[in-house]
Each structure stands twice: as C-alpha cells, then as structure tokens.
Design an enzyme around this catalytic site. Structure first.
Site, PDB file in Angstrom:
ATOM      1  N   SER A 118       0.841  -1.192   0.000  1.00 38.58           N
ATOM      2  CA  SER A 118       0.000   0.000   0.000  1.00 38.58           C
ATOM      3  C   SER A 118       0.873   1.238   0.000  1.00 38.58           C
ATOM      4  O   SER A 118       2.061   1.182   0.289  1.00 38.58           O
ATOM      5  CB  SER A 118      -0.922   0.018   1.232  1.00 38.58           C
ATOM      6  OG  SER A 118      -0.198   0.404   2.382  1.00 38.58           O
ATOM      7  N   ALA A 120       0.907   3.315   2.147  1.00 37.40           N
ATOM      8  CA  ALA A 120       1.291   3.560   3.531  1.00 37.40           C
ATOM      9  C   ALA A 120       2.300   2.538   4.010  1.00 37.40           C
ATOM     10  O   ALA A 120       2.621   2.481   5.183  1.00 37.40           O
ATOM     11  CB  ALA A 120       0.056   3.510   4.435  1.00 37.40           C
ATOM     12  N   CYS A 121       2.795   1.702   3.107  1.00 37.06           N
ATOM     13  CA  CYS A 121       3.655   0.595   3.512  1.00 37.06           C
ATOM     14  C   CYS A 121       5.108   0.950   3.305  1.00 37.06           C
ATOM     15  O   CYS A 121       5.463   1.586   2.332  1.00 37.06           O
ATOM     16  CB  CYS A 121       3.313  -0.655   2.707  1.00 37.06           C
ATOM     17  SG  CYS A 121       4.204  -2.100   3.247  1.00 37.06           S
ATOM     18  N   GLY A 122       5.953   0.527   4.237  1.00 32.27           N
ATOM     19  CA  GLY A 122       7.357   0.798   4.092  1.00 32.27           C
ATOM     20  C   GLY A 122       8.205  -0.383   4.476  1.00 32.27           C
ATOM     21  O   GLY A 122       8.863  -0.993   3.657  1.00 32.27           O
ATOM     22  N   CYS A 124       7.486  -3.495   5.559  1.00 33.62           N
ATOM     23  CA  CYS A 124       7.017  -4.656   4.806  1.00 33.62           C
ATOM     24  C   CYS A 124       7.851  -5.909   4.985  1.00 33.62           C
ATOM     25  O   CYS A 124       8.558  -6.340   4.089  1.00 33.62           O
ATOM     26  CB  CYS A 124       6.942  -4.307   3.324  1.00 33.62           C
ATOM     27  SG  CYS A 124       5.725  -3.056   2.954  1.00 33.62           S
TER      28      CYS A 124
END
Length: 279
Positions: A118, A120-122, A124
């Site tokens: 997403s 908003a994902c980093g 992960c």
C-alpha cells in the site's frame, strides 16, 4: 493506428459541490492522483518478475522503484543498471505507464515474493528493530544541525510542495545538507513513497555512488518505517512536522539518529540524538 496511452499526471480535476458559510456553490477541485505501480526486477539469465505493486502518485516512477528496492534490501545502491517502463504487447493501454522494470547486471541481494504494497507501507516484512540494525546499514554520519536551521526546515520543504498546494493531499520528503542546502524534494500520496522517490533520485542521478544527503525532512508524522529507510540510506537527522511513534524513537535511539518532531519556527521536540542538534 493505435492511440498512445496518456501518461497519468500528479493531479486530476473534478467538479465538486462546496457548502460554506451557509452558501452552496459548484466549483472545480484538484485531487491527488493515485494509481498502482507494478515494480518488476530483471537480471541476466532471469526473466523480469514482479516483486511488488504499490499505490502511488504518478511521477518520478523510476526513482520510486529504485528507492524501494534499495530500502527493502533487494538491491545495493550501485546495483541499479537501468529502469524503464514496460512495453509488453499484452499490456492494457491504461497499464502502459504503470509498470516499471528495474534491471541489474548481477543477481539481487534477495528475491522477494511478489506482493501488494500500500502507499502507507514501508518496512514490509521487517518485524523488529533487530532486523533493521542487523542488516547492512552503516552507522549514521556524524553530522550536527543548528537548532535555528532545524526549525526552518519544514518551511523550506513547504516551498517545494507544489502538489500539496494544488491538492492538499500529498506528503513530501526532502533531503538536505547540514548547512541547509536543499538537494531534492519529492511528493506522493504515500509518505513512504515520497522518501523512496527522494533517495531514488540520488541513486539514479549518481549511478548509486553518491552519498545520500544526511538530513531528511518530512511533512507529516514519523513512523517506524520512515526511520528504517533513513537507517538504510545512511541519514543522520530526521526532522518532521508531526509526531513520531514509540518504535520510531526506539529505532532512532539504537541506530544513533537524531529525531525531531512537532517542528515549527518557534518550537521543536527532540526525541533522540540531542547531541546532534547545535544550539
């Protein structure tokens, strides 16, 4: 003749109805564009394979792909050989500028399984601070930034937030030198994408050999994933308009970064690395 697909822009127009001060009016508004970007990876002897799909604001897509792969530990900074839009004949015209292939001359450090990411994902997949600190990240540079400059940095970032001024819906990340020189600013619907784009700009602009500027400025809050990207990139100071999370502060402390939140012209809060902030 087949009509060539139009590359999506960073914003789109939409008619809206606004109610304010007891009045109703119809007007045109600008919305931040959000489109999927499929990231593929290719190296000699292996066909290009999908490694991720992220929601992003179109623009600086090559930088985003390069920065994401480096921050995720898939490639070293100097392993990015080329980046291009995919030209597969079976792509739908709407997908033409939403699929990017990153090429490397040697096998990657690791091959992640394809997954959705997403905006908003980093981080992960990295489960703890130990995972981040146990990687190949070097100690942060021993830089100091004056308190006066720290408090001015968000305003200096804001000067380059043209997409936010138009839409009100984009995050920004900027890389600065300790003397305040602005190196690069990037915007995106995802705060993590904005950091990937900014670092990716340095990677692609230098063939992966340039040092990433040591000061990262963020337009919003500071999550763990953003500090993780700073650690991987060798950034020593993170300054933000918003608040940090508890895990972001813990990682900054253990990694030796300075972390400053709630930054205004007359106020800031140093959560870690106060010795890096000069008075």
């Amino acid at each position: 003749m087949t009509e060539r697909a139009r590359r999506p822009g960073p914003s789109v127009r939409r008619r809206v109805v606004e109610y304010a001060d007891g009045a109703r009016r119809e007007r045109e508004d600008h919305l931040a564009t959000e489109e999927p970007l499929e990231i593929r990876l290719a190296w000699p002897g292996a066909p290009a394979r999908r490694v991720g799909v992220t929601m992003r604001t179109p623009g600086h897509d090559f930088e985003l792909a390069a920065g994401w792969l480096v921050h995720e530990g898939v490639l070293a900074r100097d392993q990015v050989s080329a980046v291009r839009y995919c030209t597969d004949t079976d792509l739908d015209p709407l997908e033409e500028f939403n699929v990017v292939t990153v090429e490397t001359a040697a096998p990657p450090l690791r091959v992640p399984g394809a997954r959705a990411v997403s905006s908003a994902c980093g981080v992960c997949g990295k489960e703890s601070i130990a995972d981040v600190l146990g990687g190949s990240a070097a100690p942060p540079p021993a830089v100091r930034v004056s308190l006066d400059l720290v408090r001015r940095l968000p305003s200096m970032l804001r000067e380059e937030q043209r997409g936010f001024a138009r839409t009100g819906g984009l995050h920004a990340a900027g890389l600065f030198e300790p003397d305040g020189r602005r190196v690069v600013v990037r915007e995106d619907v995802g705060r993590h994408n904005a950091v990937d784009k900014a670092v990716g700009a340095v990677i692609l602009g230098s063939g992966g050999v340039a040092t990433v500027p040591p000061v990262l400025v963020l337009s919003g809050r500071i999550g763990f994933e953003l500090v993780q990207k700073a650690v991987v990139s060798g950034i020593g100071v993170v300054v933000a308009v918003g608040a940090p999370s508890s895990l972001a502060v813990a990682l900054a402390e253990q990694a030796g970064l300075a972390l400053v939140g709630f930054t205004r012209p007359d106020r800031c809060v140093v959560y870690a690395g106060d010795d890096r902030i000069g008075v």
